[in-house]
Motif scaffolding. Structure first.
Motif, PDB file in Angstrom:
ATOM      1  N   UNK A 120      24.820  39.860  51.561  1.00  0.00           N
ATOM      2  CA  UNK A 120      24.224  40.283  50.286  1.00  0.00           C
ATOM      3  C   UNK A 120      25.072  41.272  49.513  1.00  0.00           C
ATOM      4  N   UNK A 171      40.272  58.133  65.615  1.00  0.00           N
ATOM      5  CA  UNK A 171      40.195  57.136  66.688  1.00  0.00           C
ATOM      6  C   UNK A 171      39.068  56.121  66.510  1.00  0.00           C
ATOM      7  N   UNK A 172      38.222  56.269  65.496  1.00  0.00           N
ATOM      8  CA  UNK A 172      37.171  55.269  65.280  1.00  0.00           C
ATOM      9  C   UNK A 172      37.745  53.923  64.878  1.00  0.00           C
ATOM     10  N   UNK A 173      38.955  53.953  64.280  1.00  0.00           N
ATOM     11  CA  UNK A 173      39.635  52.722  63.883  1.00  0.00           C
ATOM     12  C   UNK A 173      38.696  51.762  63.160  1.00  0.00           C
ATOM     13  N   UNK A 188      33.116  54.479  58.558  1.00  0.00           N
ATOM     14  CA  UNK A 188      32.023  55.370  58.938  1.00  0.00           C
ATOM     15  C   UNK A 188      31.985  56.612  58.083  1.00  0.00           C
ATOM     16  N   UNK A 201      33.647  61.670  69.951  1.00  0.00           N
ATOM     17  CA  UNK A 201      33.365  60.345  70.481  1.00  0.00           C
ATOM     18  C   UNK A 201      33.694  59.291  69.435  1.00  0.00           C
ATOM     19  N   UNK A 202      34.497  58.305  69.832  1.00  0.00           N
ATOM     20  CA  UNK A 202      34.953  57.290  68.888  1.00  0.00           C
ATOM     21  C   UNK A 202      34.940  55.937  69.571  1.00  0.00           C
ATOM     22  N   UNK A 203      35.359  54.936  68.828  1.00  0.00           N
ATOM     23  CA  UNK A 203      35.434  53.592  69.400  1.00  0.00           C
ATOM     24  C   UNK A 203      36.359  53.585  70.614  1.00  0.00           C
ATOM     25  N   UNK A 223      27.304  58.942  66.674  1.00  0.00           N
ATOM     26  CA  UNK A 223      28.171  57.784  66.945  1.00  0.00           C
ATOM     27  C   UNK A 223      27.361  56.658  67.569  1.00  0.00           C
ATOM     28  N   UNK A 248      24.561  55.093  65.096  1.00  0.00           N
ATOM     29  CA  UNK A 248      25.105  54.617  63.817  1.00  0.00           C
ATOM     30  C   UNK A 248      24.662  55.499  62.655  1.00  0.00           C
ATOM     31  N   UNK A 289      21.439  59.672  58.563  1.00  0.00           N
ATOM     32  CA  UNK A 289      22.112  59.623  57.271  1.00  0.00           C
ATOM     33  C   UNK A 289      21.754  58.338  56.530  1.00  0.00           C
ATOM     34  N   UNK A 339      21.207  47.722  59.967  1.00  0.00           N
ATOM     35  CA  UNK A 339      20.971  48.043  58.557  1.00  0.00           C
ATOM     36  C   UNK A 339      19.859  47.161  57.988  1.00  0.00           C
TER      37      UNK A 339
END
Lengths: 329, 362
Positions: A68, A289-291, A310, B32-34, B221, B224, B228, B343
């Protein structure tokens, strides 16, 4: 003629409808997305423009489905709404008084409970896609029958075979086993429908109070075997509306009409976008590092939308986009 | 000795304040990340819940920065978290890491052991200093929680999207920078000004209470950025657990007055779930009841996949939803979760609440 455009870009199909000012469906287009939502949408717009009289005025545009946001950017939508709300709006407009909506699409299935015209509860399949359109498609292909004939064949069954329906993979091995045992094709297909309905009611419909009138929509509603299996399991007549396969788009168009009733002019970019060069690209942001895998939509080489980050570094850098999406949602 | 600990939202601010005040050398793991998740999920058992996988990832990333001692909370079941410290340590040893493990067990059960562990970490400090350090950390936790609560209120009302988040980030930096308990009043004043500068306009908002498992609730993290996202959809949120409340309940045994306590939640849960089921299962049920009574428009339950206490709560919630007339949405997260599906569900849930209430938000 004037009216409203509804667009539903889903995982399997991309649907467009044109409603006249009274909310009647005048044109409906059902296309396969084939993993290329932009092309599918542009093709849909091209076809729709060909079918509508030349002086047709678009008063508002609504977009829904998993694509959408993309559709909203490309077509210029006034309303961008999730598919649950869109389906509920469409069903309750076309079938007044509906209390339960069973919706099975390409990769998701949902149940929506309405009371007095308002959604009171809903559920979507979470960890399992057994019983959705993709699985039926795949099984039809494996059995070498066109998907369109699946339902009619199932209806010929006199003694449906019990198929293990908890998991699509095991359902398939069980079907193969039943074929090897020598059961007839219609009995196996009817058994598969019953298994999928059982799976749906246990997983998606668990704990929900299913009351009539019941509407069955989404692409899978075309399958008469599924419809009969639902009627047998529920003990009620299951109503399949005339535009069952494009209900999301109908809902989006109705929501656009509701929104535009408040005044203002549409953000529709015009049917010309069918020939504009839109590209979806992506890149991995390496600033942390979230890439994040950032998606970027360009129009004639210029970035018009970004999402997927993000932190908002990319989506926020196109100043107007925030406000645009915020107004549309 | 270089001490590290797992991430859980903003908990690191409180913990490093406490430890650094006492002169302990701290290595805060990278956020904390992927990458954290990928590292952890690769070496953790598949059916363990997300906290174990992320803890493990945090420790592996902290080791890259020289950490050699893990500070972890313990527990006495039925939630599996009680043995996560030992399991994580064993996995790390198998992988060749050389970590010392210090597990802080709940004071109600093992007060002597707890004190000796604290002494081990804090070394030469007097008990008076240790208590001052712990209280300093607690005060920071409270300030962070207050900031989060303000952000929950401001986000759906802000004039310019993102202004709350920007202010929150800046205010957080101020809290982090405070080195001494004496500086806190000044910092408090400063962050009040920062948050006060966010322009808001009165508009109809929905109110949603978020309940569930503590780690999933506190770590953006993992959820999600649920709060927010809801804020942007025009929803003011409250959360059933804040870190400072947890510290007061479990470490100070409720000594600080005026803070919400798990006891109220357990009392409210009684007609539906009159027994401790581990983790925060009972609090989840009780908090849902409290939110319904307080006139909230809806409740969202958050849980990591395979979380036993929350699964118990999950099966109790539909009854509460029916009896008290409050819509409940349960969201399960794990490393396979997809953001798009989340979402869609959130938007639909917010639409449902808005149409039910007859308001147009946003």
């Amino acid at each position: 003629m004037k009216g409203y455009l509804g667009i539903d870009v889903g995982s399997v199909s991309t649907n467009l409808v044109f409603l006249d000012e009274e909310g009647r469906v005048r044109e409906a287009i059902y296309l396969r997305t084939r993993g290329q939502p932009i092309n599918a949408l542009q093709e849909g717009l091209r076809q729709l423009a060909g079918r509508l009289p030349e002086n047709t005025g678009i008063l508002g545009v609504g977009a829904t489905g998993s694509g959408r946001f993309l559709a909203g950017i490309i077509a210029g939508a006034d309303v961008v709404k999730n598919e649950i709300t869109s389906h509920a709006v469409a069903a309750s407009t076309l079938v007044p008084g509906v209390q339960t909506i069973l919706e099975i699409g390409g990769q998701d299935s949902k149940i929506i409970i309405l009371r007095n015209g308002v959604v009171t509860d809903f559920a979507m399949n979470t960890v399992c896609a057994a019983g959705t359109g993709s699985f039926l498609d795949q099984q039809a292909a494996r059995l070498n029958i066109p998907i369109e004939e699946f339902g009619q064949l199932a209806l010929q069954s006199t003694a449906p075979v019990r198929i293990a329906g908890r998991c699509a993979v095991f359902a398939e091995s069980d079907m193969i086993h039943k074929q090897q045992m020598g059961y007839s094709l219609p009995d196996i297909l009817a058994g598969l429908c019953e298994a999928l309905v059982r799976n749906y009611l246990n997983n998606v419909g668990k704990g929900k109070e299913i009351l009539p009138p019941v509407v069955f929509q989404g692409g899978v509603a075309a399958n008469a075997g599924m419809r009969r299996a639902f009627e047998q399991a529920l003990g009620w007549k299951v109503y399949v509306p005339p535009h069952y396969d494009v209900m999301g788009a109908v809902g989006a168009a109705l929501l656009a009409r509701e929104k535009m009733a408040g005044g203002g002019s549409t953000r529709f970019r015009g049917f010309g976008v069918a020939d504009t060069n839109f590209k979806a690209g992506g890149f991995t942001c390496e600033n942390c590092p979230n890439l994040c895998e950032v998606v970027e939509i360009t129009c004639e080489g210029e970035a018009v939308a970004r999402w997927g980050d993000r932190c908002g570094r990319w989506s926020g850098s196109l100043g107007y986009q925030d406000e645009e999406i915020r107004n549309a949602v | 000795m270089k001490v590290t600990f797992p991430h859980m939202g903003h908990m690191w601010i409180c913990l490093s304040a406490m430890l650094e005040y006492l002169g302990v050398n701290v290595v805060v793991p990278p956020p904390t990340s992927k990458r954290t998740l990928t590292l952890g999920a690769r070496h953790a058992p598949e059916f363990a819940c997300l906290p174990l996988k992320l803890n493990l990832g945090n420790f592996m990333e902290a080791a890259e920065q020289g950490a050699d001692t893990i500070l972890m909370a313990g527990g006495c079941g039925p939630c599996r978290f009680g043995y996560y410290a030992q399991v994580e340590h064993a996995i790390l040893e198998d992988l060749g890491y050389n970590y010392r493990l210090v597990v802080l067990e709940p004071p109600r059960k093992h007060i002597g052991e707890l004190l000796s562990k604290i002494k081990y970490i804090t070394g030469h400090n007097s008990w008076r200093e240790v208590i001052k350090g712990i209280y300093f950390g607690y005060q920071k936790a409270r300030m962070v929680d207050d900031l989060e609560k303000q952000a929950h209120f401001l986000r759906p009302r802000e004039v310019q999207r993102g202004s709350t988040d920007r202010a929150f980030k800046r205010a957080l930096q101020e809290v982090i920078a405070a080195r001494d308990p004496q500086d806190l009043p000044k910092v408090r004043e400063k962050v009040r000004r920062i948050m006060g500068a966010v322009a808001v306009k009165p508009r109809p908002v929905l109110r949603v209470g978020i309940v569930g498992e503590i780690f999933t609730l506190l770590e953006p993290f993992v959820n999600y950025d649920l709060e927010r996202k809801l804020g942007y959809l025009g929803v003011e949120t409250d959360r059933s657990i804040y870190l400072s409340e947890w510290i007061n309940d479990h470490l100070f045994l409720g000594l600080v007055r005026g803070q919400r306590s798990r006891k109220e939640a357990c009392r409210a849960a009684a007609p539906y779930l009159n027994h401790f089921v581990g983790g925060h299962g009972q609090e989840t049920v009780g908090s849902a009841v409290i939110y319904a009574r307080q006139g909230y428009d809806g409740v969202i339950q958050l849980l990591p996949f395979t979380c036993m206490p929350e699964i118990v709560a999950h099966s109790v919630l539909p009854g509460i939803s029916n009896e008290l007339g409050i819509p409940v949405l349960s969201i399960t997260v794990d490393e396979q979760s997809g953001e798009a599906g989340l979402v869609t569900r959130l938007e639909a849930f917010v639409d449902l609440l808005a149409r039910r209430k007859g308001v147009v938000v946003q």
